[in-house]
Design a protein around this motif. Sequence first.
Motif, short mmCIF file in Angstrom:
data_model
loop_
_atom_site.label_atom_id
_atom_site.label_comp_id
_atom_site.label_asym_id
_atom_site.label_seq_id
_atom_site.Cartn_x
_atom_site.Cartn_y
_atom_site.Cartn_z
N ARG A 444 0.81 -1.22 0.00
CA ARG A 444 0.00 0.00 0.00
C ARG A 444 0.85 1.28 0.00
N LYS A 450 -4.78 9.40 -4.48
CA LYS A 450 -6.08 8.71 -4.53
C LYS A 450 -6.20 7.93 -5.84
N LYS A 453 -4.17 4.78 -5.64
CA LYS A 453 -4.80 3.78 -4.76
C LYS A 453 -6.00 3.13 -5.45
N ASP A 454 -6.77 3.94 -6.18
CA ASP A 454 -7.92 3.40 -6.91
C ASP A 454 -7.46 2.43 -8.01
N TYR A 490 -8.27 2.51 0.58
CA TYR A 490 -7.60 3.54 1.38
C TYR A 490 -7.24 3.06 2.79
#
Length: 504
Positions: A444, A450, A453-454, A490
């Motif tokens: 991670r 964002k 991460k998506d 997240y």
Amino acid sequence: MAASIGSLLAEISDLENPIEELEVLKTALLAIPLNALGDTVRGQRLDVIFSLLNTNDSVQIELCVDILGRVLQALSPVHLVQNCRDELKSGLTHSDDSVKILALTQISRIVKHPEAVTEVLNNHDLLRGVIHCIEAEKISVGKEAIKALTPLSESKPGLDALFRSDLFKELKDVMATSDIVRYRIYELVVDLSSVSAISLGYCANSGFLSQLLGELTGDDVLVRATAIEMATSLAHSQHGRQYLAQQGIMDKISNMIIGADSDPFSSFYLPGLVKFFGNLAIMDSPQQVCESYPAFQNKVFEMALDPDPVMTGVALDTLGVLGSTVEGKQVLGKTGEKFKSVLLRMSQLASSGATELRVRCLEAISILLTLQTEQQTEDLLLLTESWFRLLSDQPIDMIRNISTQPFPELHCGALRIFTAIAHQPWGQKMMLSSPGFMEYVVDRSAGPTKEAKDAKFELVGALVGSSTAATILGSQHYLRLKTYLREGPYHVTAISIVDTEGAE
């Protein structure tokens, strides 16, 4: 509330400098829900606000436009055409463009309403004003005017008004104003033609369409480029494509591609020619288009190898369009060595080209490699695997290296390629055999944005959702992927802090 709105309007009508009161009125109107505002303002003296538009004070105009924009939106189109027709007509000739746009926005509502539009069609003054707004200096006004006229194509009375009445002469007169305005009329005609075969018939009979298509072979290369863009828009509808085919436009554009080699100015319009056939391929049949117009496919390959980044970029986008369907993949696969050369070039660009080209290249590669579960025949799986292996001796490492570079768009583009192959058994096997790759997938810390991460979450979802992943990857990796998926994109692992106060 209606009483307070009325008293504010009465107070404003007696003032020489009503700015402060207009601010209060605007605030009061915004406090009323739109669905309740119509009943509140119906019957009120809106002429007070309309009259205050007759000023050179830009602040006053802006406030009045904001107020009227809110109020008129709450009133029905029928009410507008019956009670505000003269005010809207005056707004079309106002010196301030925001007032023109306000009037055009409300007229758009009127012409979309079956009852309200009848009153407009019985009296052409309002439509005449809209047509003349097409020649406005500000492009946003012209665009809004086109938008207000386009709904007339949805009925015979509307089409008759535009093409079989005094308004037709207005259109032709406005068209003669300048080259820019002429192309706005063409844009209107293309928009009208796209609605139905009937509306296209009106536009064809008017002579506007043949005039537009005649510009394809004009002497001015910029005019030619604009005409090609218009023809591409016309081809978005099936009846539009049929009309273009009947007029021999596909053959004409194919010949223009062939002739571009001997035209030193072809770079201005050649991308448009290629985009035309790219759009045609995705809407009809990639195989039919490529077989009927081989000059198109050959030019795409040629442009992909071209050092000019503009040409290369268009080729990459077009390859993505062609490769988005199974039929398109098969067409590209049949070209053998020609497409292999293109893939090698794409590999070089993805690794070391300019950032924008790298992003477009990664996008095209991910589309070319994508196969949905129901599309995964033995032949297609062999094809996508062969394409991926052509990218590098170690393609997994190559794409992973791109994903670690400090550019979010490159990071996400690389992850989308991994997502494309994650659905396919050969892709899963290659991921498993690449040292450290499965750890990278569930790491991670890689990609803090964002979007990153998506994109990583989508990759994990693709692996978990594949029916072959558990068997190929093994239970340990598969369970870690399922945990990642369950925790969401997240998730942050909590770090426990041990209190060492007093410890020796």
